[in-house]
Design a protein around this motif. Sequence first.
Motif: not given
Length: 165
Positions: A142-158
């Motif tokens: 869960k912590q690893i997922r939270n760390n990658g949250n910004d990059q997840m949104h970046e991929l979603e925007n892409l």
Amino acid sequence: MDTNNEIRLRLRFYKDVMISSEVLSQKFAAFAKSAPTNYGIKTRGNHIWLNIKGSQKSYYSPDLHLEFEAKNENETHIRGLFGPDPTLWTLFMFLHFVIAGIFLIFCGIAYSNSVLNQSYTFDLVVLMLMVICWFLLYFIAKQIRNNGNDQMHELENLFAEIVAS
């Protein structure tokens, strides 16, 4: 997508677009050929994988897997699945299997010791430690997922940018 209220570790989304799946695949293939430096794009039939690459990539960087399903000639249902790097996912699965194996072995040993009227306190301690390790693995993921949250949104925007193009 609000990720803080999700229990599952691999977030999903669904989207219907009024574009055929062939045209969508062509858009992603064209974007991949334009040589994006920060993103890796792999296409295979109706499956697309987007990921972060280069200096921004870290152990917590997510991958986005998209699957296109044609509803009719001009409409496509898109299934998106965010996940960790496959190497990290394999490590976590390996650790889960090791913990489950130890748990099952010590369940059998504890049962045998209880049937033989021998002390099984150590076995119960190991069982509790394995349960604690399971919860620990969950919170680490869960912590690893939270760390990658910004990059997840970046991929979603892409993804949204490529679909809108």
